[in-house]
Design a protein around this motif. Sequence first.
Motif, PDB file in Angstrom:
ATOM      1  N   PHE A 150      35.634  79.092  77.518  1.00  0.00           N
ATOM      2  CA  PHE A 150      34.260  79.429  77.146  1.00  0.00           C
ATOM      3  C   PHE A 150      33.376  78.186  77.126  1.00  0.00           C
ATOM      4  O   PHE A 150      32.256  78.195  77.635  1.00  0.00           O
ATOM      5  CB  PHE A 150      34.241  80.118  75.779  1.00  0.00           C
ATOM      6  CG  PHE A 150      32.879  80.591  75.352  1.00  0.00           C
ATOM      7  CD1 PHE A 150      32.309  81.718  75.917  1.00  0.00           C
ATOM      8  CD2 PHE A 150      32.162  79.896  74.381  1.00  0.00           C
ATOM      9  CE1 PHE A 150      31.057  82.157  75.531  1.00  0.00           C
ATOM     10  CE2 PHE A 150      30.905  80.331  73.993  1.00  0.00           C
ATOM     11  CZ  PHE A 150      30.356  81.459  74.567  1.00  0.00           C
ATOM     12  N   ASN A 166      38.946  79.391  74.064  1.00  0.00           N
ATOM     13  CA  ASN A 166      37.767  78.646  73.627  1.00  0.00           C
ATOM     14  C   ASN A 166      37.405  77.548  74.625  1.00  0.00           C
ATOM     15  O   ASN A 166      36.227  77.280  74.880  1.00  0.00           O
ATOM     16  CB  ASN A 166      38.007  78.026  72.250  1.00  0.00           C
ATOM     17  CG  ASN A 166      38.079  79.070  71.151  1.00  0.00           C
ATOM     18  OD1 ASN A 166      37.753  80.242  71.376  1.00  0.00           O
ATOM     19  ND2 ASN A 166      38.505  78.673  69.974  1.00  0.00           N
ATOM     20  N   ARG A 199      36.156  88.950  68.150  1.00  0.00           N
ATOM     21  CA  ARG A 199      37.237  88.847  69.130  1.00  0.00           C
ATOM     22  C   ARG A 199      38.585  89.228  68.516  1.00  0.00           C
ATOM     23  O   ARG A 199      39.479  89.735  69.217  1.00  0.00           O
ATOM     24  CB  ARG A 199      37.297  87.418  69.684  1.00  0.00           C
ATOM     25  CG  ARG A 199      38.374  87.235  70.740  1.00  0.00           C
ATOM     26  CD  ARG A 199      38.425  85.823  71.304  1.00  0.00           C
ATOM     27  NE  ARG A 199      39.581  85.670  72.168  1.00  0.00           N
ATOM     28  CZ  ARG A 199      39.630  86.047  73.447  1.00  0.00           C
ATOM     29  NH1 ARG A 199      38.579  86.597  74.007  1.00  0.00           N
ATOM     30  NH2 ARG A 199      40.737  85.889  74.163  1.00  0.00           N
ATOM     31  N   TYR A 202      33.497  87.098  76.034  1.00  0.00           N
ATOM     32  CA  TYR A 202      34.417  86.376  75.151  1.00  0.00           C
ATOM     33  C   TYR A 202      34.825  87.253  73.967  1.00  0.00           C
ATOM     34  O   TYR A 202      36.012  87.372  73.651  1.00  0.00           O
ATOM     35  CB  TYR A 202      33.738  85.094  74.664  1.00  0.00           C
ATOM     36  CG  TYR A 202      34.496  84.358  73.577  1.00  0.00           C
ATOM     37  CD1 TYR A 202      35.458  83.406  73.880  1.00  0.00           C
ATOM     38  CD2 TYR A 202      34.242  84.628  72.224  1.00  0.00           C
ATOM     39  CE1 TYR A 202      36.155  82.739  72.880  1.00  0.00           C
ATOM     40  CE2 TYR A 202      34.926  83.980  71.222  1.00  0.00           C
ATOM     41  CZ  TYR A 202      35.890  83.029  71.543  1.00  0.00           C
ATOM     42  OH  TYR A 202      36.583  82.378  70.541  1.00  0.00           O
ATOM     43  N   PHE A 223      38.071  85.826  79.801  1.00  0.00           N
ATOM     44  CA  PHE A 223      38.484  85.431  78.448  1.00  0.00           C
ATOM     45  C   PHE A 223      39.564  86.364  77.908  1.00  0.00           C
ATOM     46  O   PHE A 223      39.531  86.764  76.740  1.00  0.00           O
ATOM     47  CB  PHE A 223      37.273  85.419  77.521  1.00  0.00           C
ATOM     48  CG  PHE A 223      36.120  84.604  78.032  1.00  0.00           C
ATOM     49  CD1 PHE A 223      36.207  83.233  78.102  1.00  0.00           C
ATOM     50  CD2 PHE A 223      34.960  85.225  78.470  1.00  0.00           C
ATOM     51  CE1 PHE A 223      35.156  82.476  78.584  1.00  0.00           C
ATOM     52  CE2 PHE A 223      33.887  84.480  78.947  1.00  0.00           C
ATOM     53  CZ  PHE A 223      33.988  83.096  79.008  1.00  0.00           C
TER      54      PHE A 223
END
Length: 290
Positions: free
Chosen positions: A115, A112, A151, A95, A102
């Motif tokens: 995830f 999100n 991220r 992620y 992702f």
Amino acid sequence: MEQKDYPGLYRAADNASISAQNAYLRSVQFHIFTLILGAILAINPLPNTTYSLINAFVFLVALGVSIFIASKRYERGWYSARAVAESVKTATWRYMMRAEPFLDAHSVYEVNAVFRNMLRGILTSNNQIGDLLNGDDCAYEQITPEMKSTRAYDIDHRKNFYLLTRIDEQRKWYAKKSKHNKKRSLQFFILLVLLQSIAIAFVLLRISFPEWKIWPTEVFVVAAGTVTTWIQLKRFQEIATAYALTAHEIGIIRTKLDEANSDELFSDFVRDAENAFSREHTQWIAKVEK
């Protein structure tokens, strides 16, 4: 990355695994202690009633501990929780590095959601450890601020962060653990040989000195048996070899980082690296399914 920077599910599973592991190993150690103590008490050639009852009680405790270990199955909780923790950790790094599944989307909320669904799937597949996932860890965020900020980095920053915080850290960890287990394997092998040698020596001495009434041969036989059990439990040599191979594989994968100069190539790189890291996680699952 500290533990607090990972999802709450990772923290809960990691703590549950450590707790179950400690409980299991302490139970086995106490079982070993009672067996050796019982063997020591049994060498008295002229026991009275009270002494014999104490000796019998010690062996009864050893029996009770063995039944307790079999019924509690701490090792299953240990392996299952570790499998969950490693699965969540791998998903977390994918992620943060924007790796498959992702990759960038129109909105980070879409990522999100992917995830969260992955975490939900991991938890659903391992719902047997639900009673272990207690405590304050259950209340922590599943997508932490550190995960979101990492991220958001550009690709060069993410590559450098992944190299230092994940690749190099894991390589050092596997190399250190391999060295440690190899050393422990040698130490326990020497101890096993020593205990067996002493037992053999007492057997031979008994031939030369038949008039002696007390021979602690059985104590060393039992001790050697418990050392063998501990070696099989900890699997020192097997783990040392597996971790050494993983450390070398990580080193080989590391050399490919410079070639990952686009988001797609970096995603492929992270996938290969995480597959190498998850080899231990695969072993935990194999243990659970045995």
